[in-house]
Motif scaffolding. Structure first.
Motif, short mmCIF file in Angstrom:
data_model
loop_
_atom_site.label_atom_id
_atom_site.label_comp_id
_atom_site.label_asym_id
_atom_site.label_seq_id
_atom_site.Cartn_x
_atom_site.Cartn_y
_atom_site.Cartn_z
N ILE A 254 0.91 -1.02 0.18
CA ILE A 254 0.01 0.03 0.00
C ILE A 254 0.77 1.07 0.12
O ILE A 254 1.80 1.28 0.62
N TRP B 251 -0.04 5.58 -0.09
CA TRP B 251 -0.92 6.64 -0.48
C TRP B 251 -0.32 7.95 0.22
O TRP B 251 0.77 8.14 0.81
N ASP C 11 -5.82 -2.84 -5.73
CA ASP C 11 -6.27 -1.37 -5.75
C ASP C 11 -5.71 -0.40 -6.78
O ASP C 11 -4.59 -0.18 -6.38
N LEU D 1 -4.25 6.84 -3.52
CA LEU D 1 -3.74 5.65 -2.97
C LEU D 1 -3.96 4.71 -4.27
O LEU D 1 -4.34 4.66 -5.06
N GLU E 248 -2.84 0.00 -4.26
CA GLU E 248 -2.16 -1.39 -3.65
C GLU E 248 -1.97 -2.32 -4.67
O GLU E 248 -2.72 -2.63 -5.41
#
Length: 357
Positions: A89, A91, A315, A334, A336
Motif C-alpha cells: 500500500i 498513499w 487497488d 492511494l 495497492e
C-alpha cells in the motif's frame, strides 16, 4: 485567468502596469518516468497475497531414441511449484485550504484539482521505486507494513547463487527457476563478460534476448556504448573512442546504444533513473555463501523479458475524498499492488560494474 502584475512604487509610466509574460502552464522538473509501471501488464487481484504456479521442462542432454516394440516406461509426473508475493500500500495526503482554492493562481483553475494530478504522479513514481527495490515483508493488518518482493530481490536472490534454493515472496524458489546474475565485484565490464557472463546464461535458461529489455544507469550505458567497433562492410566507419557509424539497416551499435546487436539476438537497452547511487539493496541470502549481497544501483545492469513480469493490482491508483474536519478540502491518492514474476528464469543481470576495459 491568472493575472500577475508588475508593481514598483518608485516608478511611473505605462510599463509599470503591463502584465508580465507568464505561461499558463506549470512545469514539473522531476519527470514521471515510470518504465516498469508503464511497460508491464497490470492484472487484477482479489487478495492480499497473490499466488501463481510455474513448471519446468528439462532440456535434452543427449540424442537418443526408443527401441521398436519396447515397453512403456517413464518418470512420474513432476509437481509444479507455487510462488507468491504480497501487495503493498502507498498513499499520499492532500489538504488545501478554502481560501487557497478561491485564489486566482497562475497556471491552474483550482489548487485542489492540481494537487490531485501532481499527487497521482508522485504515487505512481513511488510504486515504480517499490517495483524495483522493495524487499519482501509479509506484514500484518496493522502492526507491520507489507512490502512486495521487488524485481531486484527476485533476480539477485535466485540468480547470484543459482545452485542454492532461495526464499523470495514467502516461498522457497527451486534452483530450476533461478535467474541469471553475475557479480563483477567492482570491476570492469568487457564485451566478453557482457556476452559470456550476462547474456549467454540468460539465453541458455530460455530467455529470448530479442524480446528482452535491459535497464541500466547512465554510467553503465556509457560503458556499453563504448563497445562499438566496426566489423567490416562498406557502410562501417570507426570514429574516435571506438564508436561506429553505419547505415540505417546495418546491425551495429550507434552513437547512443538503443539496440545492441549481440550473438544471441538484438538487445534493447534503456537508461533508467531509478538505478543510481540513491538506491542500494542489502539482501540477506540463504545460510550459505554468499551470506549477504549489496546491490548498488549505479553499478548494476539487468535484463527482463516483460512477457513474464506483471503488476498485480488489488487497488489501482485513484483519488478518495476525506471527511471535512476543518476549513479546507482533504483527500488521498492511494493504491495497492505488487510484482508478479511468472518465472524468474526470464530475468538476469549483473552488479558491481565500475568501469570498462
Amino acid at each position: 485567468m491568472a493575472i500577475h502584475f508588475s508593481f514598483d512604487s518608485g516608478s511611473s509610466g505605462a510599463g509599470v502596469t503591463r502584465r508580465e509574460e507568464l505561461a499558463e502552464l506549470i512545469s514539473i522538473v522531476s519527470p514521471l518516468d515510470t518504465p516498469l509501471y508503464t511497460l508491464l501488464e497490470h492484472v487484477p487481484s482479489n487478495n492480499i497475497t497473490f499466488e501463481w504456479v510455474v513448471d519446468n521442462i528439462a532440456a535434452p542432454t543427449a540424442a537418443q531414441g526408443k527401441a521398436e516394440g519396447g515397453s512403456f516406461s517413464g518418470a512420474s509426473v513432476n509437481a509444479r511449484t507455487r510462488l507468491s508475493n504480497t501487495h503493498m500500500i502507498w498513499w499520499e495526503h492532500i489538504n488545501v485550504s478554502r481560501t487557497q482554492r478561491l485564489m486566482d493562481e497562475v497556471g491552474i483553475d483550482d489548487e485542489f484539482t492540481w494537487q490531485e494530478v501532481r499527487t497521482g504522479l508522485s504515487v505512481a513514481k513511488q510504486f515504480e521505486t517499490n517495483l524495483w527495490w522493495s524487499t519482501y515483508t509479509a506484514g500484518s493488518a496493522t502492526a507491520t507494513v507489507r512490502s512486495t518482493a521487488g524485481l531486484m530481490e527476485w533476480l539477485v536472490k535466485t540468480g547470484i547463487s543459482s545452485s542454492i534454493a532461495s526464499s523470495v515472496g514467502g516461498n522457497t524458489i527451486p534452483t530450476a527457476y533461478s535467474a541469471s546474475w553475475h557479480d563483477q565485484s567492482d570491476g570492469n565490464l568487457t564485451r566478453t563478460i557482457l556476452h559470456d557472463n550476462i547474456l549467454k546464461p540468460c539465453f541458455n535458461k530460455g530467455m529470448q534476448i530479442g524480446d528482452a529489455i535491459a535497464f541500466c544507469p547512465v554510467e553503465v550505458k556509457r560503458f556499453i556504448s563504448n563497445f562499438a567497433v566496426a566489423y567490416g562492410g562498406a557502410a562501417a566507419s570507426t570514429s574516435a573512442g571506438g564508436r561506429v557509424n553505419r547505415s540505417q539497416h546495418d546491425d551495429a551499435l550507434v552513437e547512443v546504444v538503443d539496440v545492441y546487436a549481440t550473438d544471441v539476438g538484438p538487445l534493447a537497452i534503456a537508461v533508467d533513473r531509478y538505478m543510481n547511487n540513491s538506491f542500494d539493496l542489502n539482501l540477506q541470502m540463504a545460510s550459505s555463501t554468499p551470506a549477504d549481497v549489496i546491490i548498488e544501483g549505479e553499478k548494476s545492469f539487468f535484463i527482463i523479458d516483460p512477457r513474464f513480469f506483471q503488476i498485480s493490482v488489488l487497488d489501482p491508483i485513484h483519488f478518495e475524498p476525506v471527511a471535512k474536519t476543518q476549513d479546507s478540502t482533504e483527500g488521498i491518492v492511494l493504491g495497492e499492488m505488487g510484482l508478479k514474476v511468472l518465472n524468474p528464469r526470464a530475468g538476469g543481470g549483473a552488479s558491481g560494474i565500475t568501469g570498462v576495459a
